[in-house]
Enzyme design. Structure first.
Site, short mmCIF file in Angstrom:
data_model
loop_
_atom_site.label_atom_id
_atom_site.label_comp_id
_atom_site.label_asym_id
_atom_site.label_seq_id
_atom_site.Cartn_x
_atom_site.Cartn_y
_atom_site.Cartn_z
N SER A 178 15.21 6.16 12.97
CA SER A 178 14.06 5.49 13.86
C SER A 178 14.96 5.20 15.10
O SER A 178 15.18 4.05 15.40
CB SER A 178 13.54 4.43 13.27
N LEU A 179 14.77 6.19 15.86
CA LEU A 179 15.71 6.05 17.32
C LEU A 179 14.79 5.26 18.38
O LEU A 179 15.29 4.16 19.03
CB LEU A 179 16.49 7.20 17.83
N HIS A 180 13.86 6.15 18.62
CA HIS A 180 12.82 5.38 19.58
C HIS A 180 12.95 5.10 21.18
O HIS A 180 12.24 4.80 21.98
CB HIS A 180 12.23 4.15 19.09
N CYS A 206 0.58 5.26 6.42
CA CYS A 206 1.44 4.24 5.70
C CYS A 206 1.75 2.93 6.44
O CYS A 206 1.76 3.12 7.63
CB CYS A 206 2.92 4.95 5.58
N CYS A 266 5.95 -2.45 16.05
CA CYS A 266 5.71 -2.34 14.76
C CYS A 266 4.98 -3.39 14.21
O CYS A 266 5.03 -4.70 14.13
CB CYS A 266 6.87 -2.11 13.77
N GLY A 316 8.68 -2.00 5.43
CA GLY A 316 10.08 -2.76 5.22
C GLY A 316 11.15 -1.73 5.74
O GLY A 316 11.13 -0.66 6.20
N GLU A 317 12.47 -2.42 5.88
CA GLU A 317 13.51 -1.70 6.31
C GLU A 317 14.48 -1.41 4.91
O GLU A 317 15.14 -2.31 4.47
CB GLU A 317 14.55 -2.48 7.22
N CYS A 362 4.19 8.18 0.70
CA CYS A 362 5.17 7.12 1.62
C CYS A 362 5.10 5.80 0.88
O CYS A 362 4.23 5.11 0.38
CB CYS A 362 4.19 6.83 2.95
N ASN A 371 0.82 4.23 17.54
CA ASN A 371 -0.34 3.91 16.90
C ASN A 371 -0.85 2.29 17.37
O ASN A 371 0.01 1.43 16.82
CB ASN A 371 -0.42 3.90 15.52
N CYS A 405 10.72 -4.75 15.14
CA CYS A 405 10.63 -3.88 16.35
C CYS A 405 9.21 -4.31 16.90
O CYS A 405 8.46 -4.68 16.43
CB CYS A 405 10.43 -2.39 15.44
N SER A 437 14.19 6.24 5.61
CA SER A 437 14.11 6.24 7.02
C SER A 437 14.68 4.69 7.57
O SER A 437 14.24 3.62 6.84
CB SER A 437 12.73 6.31 7.48
N GLU A 478 0.60 -1.25 0.00
CA GLU A 478 0.12 -0.05 0.04
C GLU A 478 0.75 1.31 -0.13
O GLU A 478 1.87 1.26 0.71
CB GLU A 478 -0.95 -0.10 1.25
N1 SAH Z 1 11.96 0.44 8.58
C1 SAH Z 1 12.09 1.87 8.41
C2 SAH Z 1 11.03 2.44 7.71
C3 SAH Z 1 9.68 2.14 7.71
S1 SAH Z 1 9.00 2.33 9.40
C4 SAH Z 1 12.17 2.38 9.97
O1 SAH Z 1 11.95 1.62 10.78
O2 SAH Z 1 12.51 3.57 9.97
C5 SAH Z 1 8.79 4.03 9.17
C6 SAH Z 1 8.23 4.82 10.43
O3 SAH Z 1 6.92 4.08 11.08
C7 SAH Z 1 9.32 4.63 11.50
O4 SAH Z 1 9.61 5.62 12.36
C8 SAH Z 1 8.60 3.55 12.46
O5 SAH Z 1 9.04 3.42 13.71
C9 SAH Z 1 7.07 3.97 12.40
N2 SAH Z 1 6.14 3.10 13.30
C10 SAH Z 1 6.18 1.72 13.26
N3 SAH Z 1 5.09 1.32 14.01
C11 SAH Z 1 4.50 2.33 14.41
C12 SAH Z 1 3.58 2.23 15.21
N4 SAH Z 1 2.78 1.38 15.82
N5 SAH Z 1 2.89 3.64 15.65
C13 SAH Z 1 3.53 4.54 14.82
N6 SAH Z 1 4.39 4.58 14.33
C14 SAH Z 1 4.95 3.43 13.81
FE1 SF4 Z 2 8.87 -1.74 11.42
FE2 SF4 Z 2 10.72 -0.16 10.49
FE3 SF4 Z 2 11.18 -1.82 12.81
FE4 SF4 Z 2 10.97 -2.92 10.11
S1 SF4 Z 2 12.74 -1.61 10.77
S2 SF4 Z 2 9.89 -3.56 12.13
S3 SF4 Z 2 9.49 -1.52 9.16
S4 SF4 Z 2 10.02 -0.04 12.33
#
Ligand code: SAH
Ligand code: SF4
Length: 373
Positions: free
Chosen positions: A226-228, A347, A125, A172-173, A111, A304, A122, A204, A98
């Protein structure tokens, strides 16, 4: 018999510029034919070789026998009340991906996905929870831009709005599907294709350190991390790839990437806020200290929720408190808003619904809204 011939045709959408040039050389044609094809396909949205009038009739006939331009199959398309557009496209025999386009005042952000599923896993995710299915090929990645551009507006068409920004933030990554992603981004910024600014095409990543170094050698598009989490202990839990490439190694590689760019860069740091997990003021303070070593701005993403996850979205007050703490320490800190709620157009939302129409219908309102822009 006809089917067999069709199957063996070369898909010109799947070839990089260099591969196209090599192909034309191999059929005793000039390499600049590659640019002509790229212009027709990506700039003008033409997929019928017969209509490429600056190629001789002879060449068009020859190409029609051996080549094709296979555009993605759109299986679903929807527009939200706020103008957000969503497309579901079929890739290969069975997978669905999508993409979402978010029009704002003077920009429109698309996106894009790089893989079906994701192996990084993660904990927050939905894509990761689905596991990894496969990498997308160049045509499947750039095909997403092609579909969106042909529906929304072709590059630089003075009579229509068009895509101004692309973020590799779908499923995806991207750095684990390096070559096709880089080639697709090359087309996004190629003046003969989509002509986007390098600063408006964003990759990203969860932090695949050696690939960030590799990336710095081939491009200088915008990089988002994507640090988190502000420390390794917590990040190991949320982003398991951190066990392999811990935070300091990651930030060092980002600093190397930034140094390799020709212009001055501020790196965007993505930070999901999960209630009671990483959203305390102590975390905000650690984060502000950690990021002193890297010119950065911070994008906070309230988590989310999705089926099967025990994490919760923090209250608006907690999110604002976290934001204020960082702002007080001098960081530009934004909160990412979700668009297209009414059509569940965030996205990556399709994750978990691939090949499964029934589950798709059953999903309730709090379903996956991963990667809301
Ligand atoms: N894999 C790459 C790019 C795709 S994820 C990455 O991790 O950066 C794109 C973004 O969506 C990232 O910042 C990711 O952390 C965020 N994301 C993933 N799951 C999420 C969720 N449940 N709620 C909000 N954002 C989320
Ligand atoms: Fe999701 Fe990005 Fe982590 Fe892969 S790397 S699991 S797409 S947040």
């Amino acid at each position: 018999m006809n089917n067999e011939i069709a199957k063996s045709k070369i898909n010109l959408m799947a070839l990089s510029k260099k591969e196209l040039e090599d192909y034309f050389i191999s059929i005793q044609e000039k390499p600049f034919r590659a640019t002509q094809i790229i212009k027709w396909v990506h700039q003008r949205g033409v997929s019928d070789i017969s209509k490429m009038t600056d190629l001789s009739k002879n060449l068009r006939d020859k190409l029609n026998v051996t080549c094709e331009i296979k555009v993605p199959e759109v299986v679903f398309e929807q527009t939200s009340k706020d103008g957000t557009k969503k497309w579901v496209i079929k890739v290969g025999e069975k997978d669905l991906i999508e993409m979402v386009l978010i029009p704002e005042n003077n920009r429109s952000t698309l996106c894009v996905s790089s893989q079906v599923g994701c192996a990084v896993d993660c904990s927050f995710c939905a894509t990761g929870k689905q596991g990894f299915s496969r990498n997308l090929s160049l045509d499947e990645i750039i095909g997403q831009v092609w579909v969106a551009a042909n529906s929304f507006g072709l590059p630089r068409d003075p009579n229509s709005r068009h895509i101004t920004n692309v973020v590799m933030m779908g499923m995806g990554e991207p750095l684990l599907n390096f070559e096709p992603v880089v080639e697709a981004m090359n087309l996004m910024v190629d003046d003969n294709a989509y002509g986007l600014s390098k600063r408006k095409v964003t990759l990203s990543t969860s932090g695949i350190v050696p690939k960030i170094d590799e990336l710095s050698k081939v491009t200088d598009i915008a990089l988002t991390i994507s640090l988190h989490a502000p420390n390794d202990e917590l990040r190991n839990e949320l982003v398991p790839i951190n066990k392999k490439y811990p935070i300091q190694e990651l930030l060092d590689s980002v600093n190397r990437y930034v140094a390799s760019c020709n212009d001055k860069r501020v790196t965007t740091i993505e930070y999901i806020l999960i209630d009671g997990i990483n959203d305390g003021l102590d975390h905000a303070e650690q984060l502000s200290k950690l990021l002193e070593q890297l010119p950065s701005k911070i994008n906070l993403i309230p988590f989310n929720a999705f089926e099967g996850s025990n994490y919760l979205k923090p209250s608006g007050n907690r999110v604002k408190r976290f934001q204020r703490h960082l702002q007080d320490r001098g960081y530009v800190t934004t909160i990412r808003s979700t668009r297209g709620d009414d059509i569940m157009a965030a996205c990556g939302q399709l994750v978990g619904q691939v090949n499964d129409k029934t589950r798709r219908k059953e999903r309730s309102k709090n379903q996956i809204k991963t990667k809301a822009l």
